[in-house]
Design an enzyme around this catalytic site. Structure first.
Site, PDB file in Angstrom:
ATOM      1  N   THR A  27     -13.577   4.357   5.509  1.00  0.00           N
ATOM      2  CA  THR A  27     -13.987   3.626   4.311  1.00  0.00           C
ATOM      3  C   THR A  27     -13.707   2.141   4.524  1.00  0.00           C
ATOM      4  O   THR A  27     -13.240   1.729   5.587  1.00  0.00           O
ATOM      5  CB  THR A  27     -13.211   4.108   3.072  1.00  0.00           C
ATOM      6  OG1 THR A  27     -11.830   3.734   3.222  1.00  0.00           O
ATOM      7  CG2 THR A  27     -13.313   5.613   2.905  1.00  0.00           C
TER       8      THR A  27
ATOM      9  N   LYS B 182       1.374   4.019  -3.119  1.00  0.00           N
ATOM     10  CA  LYS B 182       1.094   5.440  -2.945  1.00  0.00           C
ATOM     11  C   LYS B 182       2.324   6.292  -3.267  1.00  0.00           C
ATOM     12  O   LYS B 182       2.194   7.410  -3.794  1.00  0.00           O
ATOM     13  CB  LYS B 182       0.601   5.721  -1.521  1.00  0.00           C
ATOM     14  CG  LYS B 182      -0.764   5.104  -1.232  1.00  0.00           C
ATOM     15  CD  LYS B 182      -1.828   5.534  -2.260  1.00  0.00           C
ATOM     16  CE  LYS B 182      -3.194   4.961  -1.967  1.00  0.00           C
ATOM     17  NZ  LYS B 182      -4.213   5.368  -2.976  1.00  0.00           N
TER      18      LYS B 182
ATOM     19  N   TYR C 231       0.842  -1.207   0.000  1.00  0.00           N
ATOM     20  CA  TYR C 231       0.000   0.000   0.000  1.00  0.00           C
ATOM     21  C   TYR C 231       0.874   1.252   0.000  1.00  0.00           C
ATOM     22  O   TYR C 231       0.686   2.150  -0.837  1.00  0.00           O
ATOM     23  CB  TYR C 231      -0.918  -0.009   1.218  1.00  0.00           C
ATOM     24  CG  TYR C 231      -1.882   1.159   1.258  1.00  0.00           C
ATOM     25  CD1 TYR C 231      -3.068   1.125   0.520  1.00  0.00           C
ATOM     26  CD2 TYR C 231      -1.615   2.298   2.018  1.00  0.00           C
ATOM     27  CE1 TYR C 231      -3.957   2.186   0.541  1.00  0.00           C
ATOM     28  CE2 TYR C 231      -2.496   3.364   2.044  1.00  0.00           C
ATOM     29  CZ  TYR C 231      -3.663   3.308   1.311  1.00  0.00           C
ATOM     30  OH  TYR C 231      -4.532   4.369   1.326  1.00  0.00           O
TER      31      TYR C 231
END
Length: 281
Positions: A200, A169, A165
């Site tokens: 989320t 990014k 992740y």
């Protein structure tokens, strides 16, 4: 004719908020989504609340480059230029490592490579004054790009879901810097937005660090609408119409260190990604 906006992951929490804001401004919106059933629910909400019925759902799966190509091919057949491209869709693995049909680690494909390919394929349709915004994260600071492991396994050595992740990014941030330089003469702006810590599906409270996240970060966890605000600002505000190559949080530019803005990884990442997606270009 209405101006066209394309938003990936518009079936999700922040993506639907971004699509709503763009629809309210009178754009024709294409919701580029994987979960069509959920997208249909979001579309009904968007059209009802915005009063704009010109909202279309199109399927795409950023973990499958052939579907990215199919989506782009359909857009390229149409006459209308693209005014806004929002690379919003993202994921954080909930289980172990998953390798896609293209031989890519899934987080890397969804968060970076799929958006890279989509953007490259749609560039001929982008009009002067157009805006490209990609969703990133402050976790880029913990990213470490090693090749070819970045593409193939998400990270070198031990797999922990946060590693790919962070790496993805960092990659989308470096891509933003490169693309902004490439498109400056065409009058197309390219920026990335950090939503902050947002409630989320990516926040998944089932691993040992998640209770810590819940208690320590609860006071600063944002709603999807709050998380989407910076992306909406970059897409729509006249105040940033000329702003390009920036990293933004809470509707403010956050200056990147020279080790990122002048990193040799910018060019290397571009070339290596070109090699990965070459068969689809």
């Amino acid at each position: 004719m209405k101006k066209l906006a394309i938003i990936t992951g518009a079936d999700g929490c922040m993506g639907s908020e971004i699509a709503m804001a763009v629809a309210k401004e009178g754009y024709r919106v294409i919701m580029a989504c994987k979960n069509i059933e959920r997208a249909q629910e979001k579309r009904l909400w968007i059209t009802s609340e915005s009063g704009n019925d010109d909202v279309e759902i199109m399927p795409i799966n950023l973990a499958s480059l052939k579907t990215v190509k199919a989506f782009a091919d359909e857009i390229m057949k149409r006459e209308e230029p693209i005014a806004l491209l929002m690379n919003n869709a993202g994921m954080l693995e909930q289980e172990g490592r998953t390798i896609t049909e293209d031989g890519l680690e899934r987080t890397v494909s969804v968060n970076y490579v799929g958006h890279y390919l989509l953007t490259r394929l749609l560039l001929p349709k982008m009009e002067r004054g157009g805006r490209i915004v990609s969703m990133t994260s402050l976790t880029y600071k913990w990213g470490l790009l090693k090749f070819p492991s970045f593409f193939e396994t998400g990270c070198r050595g031990f797999f922990w879901r946060i590693f790919p992740y962070c790496n993805s990014k960092l990659a989308i941030t470096l891509f933003t810097l490169k693309l902004a330089r490439e498109l400056k003469e065409r009058g197309i702006t390219v920026n990335c937005a950090d939503p902050g810590i947002v409630a989320t599906d990516i926040i998944y409270f089932k691993m040992w660090f998640d209770p810590i996240t819940r208690h320590v970060f609860a006071p600063i966890i944002r709603t999807p609408r709050q998380g989407a605000a910076t992306a909406v600002w970059l897409l729509l505000s006249p105040d940033v119409a000329q702003q390009t190559g920036t990293f933004c949080l809470s509707c403010h530019v956050k200056k990147l260190k020279r080790k990122y803005t002048e990193s040799p990884l910018i060019e290397e990442l571009w070339q290596r990604t070109e090699d990965v997606v070459r068969k689809w270009l």
